[in-house]
Enzyme design. Structure first.
Site: not given
Length: 257
Positions: A66, A135, A142
């Site tokens: 990324d 998370n 995400e």
């Protein structure tokens, strides 16, 4: 998914380096390289093996996961600069075979497509190294990301920006957008090695390994992957319900080998 329980973060790093070493010594390899704090000890161990044991990356190609949208590759916190600093500049992997998304590309969506196509043109990733977000994100996928997504532009959550703020100078805002390999892109790697250490990752580890496959925990998509190894220290494994079963399985596999 093969869960390996280690006694310490240092042991996680050595186990990860063992898997990378095995693949590199088999011949030319396409590696997927994650950045962030968790893989750094594994990279240091690979650097040591290169310097002291002759481990060579001369035949390797590498793709990073990324990049922040808006950061030039020369920015100290770009992921290209980070992976050069943490790993590539210390081994003999040719820098021209280090492939990274361009965070400062004028058209981020077109850059995402170009990067996806470059992975395909290289024959895909042989071994992908991953960390795990608190998370449950992998790459910058995400919660809520499509489980079949390809390389794309994504918005970073407040939690991820807060987690990553420690890498930026005081007062410097963490970018809000990123380019990331999608969950489908990551899942296409032939082998995946995920590292997680520390109690802060325990809940995400539990959801990834034992929870339902769900966009609420993007890393849970790895339950579908046939060759994923999850390396955990004691703290990261603390919330797993079937902890002793994983210990028994690892012991039996060691005895068999």
């Amino acid at each position: 998914m093969h869960v390996i329980l280690c006694d310490s973060a240092a042991e996680v790093a050595v186990a990860a380096a063992d898997l990378v070493t095995r693949r590199v010594r088999r011949g030319p390899a396409v590696l997927g390289l994650a950045t962030g704090g968790t893989p750094q000890p594994a990279y240091r161990e690979l650097i040591r093996r290169h310097r002291e044991e002759g481990l060579s990356f001369a035949g390797a190609t590498a793709f990073t996961l990324d990049e922040y949208v808006g950061l030039a590759s020369e920015h100290t916190q770009s992921y290209r600069a980070t992976i050069l600093r943490d790993f590539v500049s210390h081994v003999d992997l040719p820098v021209e075979r280090l492939r990274t998304p361009r965070g400062d590309a004028p058209d981020p969506a077109a850059e995402a497509q170009r990067y996806e196509e470059s992975i395909t043109a290289a024959g895909g990733v042989d071994l992908q190294i991953l960390g795990l977000g608190t998370n449950g994100h992998i790459g910058f996928n995400e919660p809520g990301s499509s489980l079949s997504s390809r390389t794309t532009v994504r918005a970073l959550t407040r939690q991820t920006r807060a987690d990553n703020s420690r890498f930026f100078n005081h007062g410097e805002e963490v970018p809000r957008l990123c380019l990331t390999q999608g969950l489908g892109t990551i899942s296409a790697a032939r082998e995946i090695v995920l590292l997680a250490v520390g109690s802060g990752k325990a809940r995400a580890v539990r959801d990834m390994v034992e929870g339902p496959v769900s966009a609420r925990c993007p890393a849970s998509v790895l339950q579908f992957h046939p060759h994923t190894t999850v390396l955990l220290d004691r703290e990261a494994a603390a919330e797993l319900e079937y902890l002793e079963d994983y210990r028994d399985a690892a012991r039996l596999l060691r005895e068999q080998s």
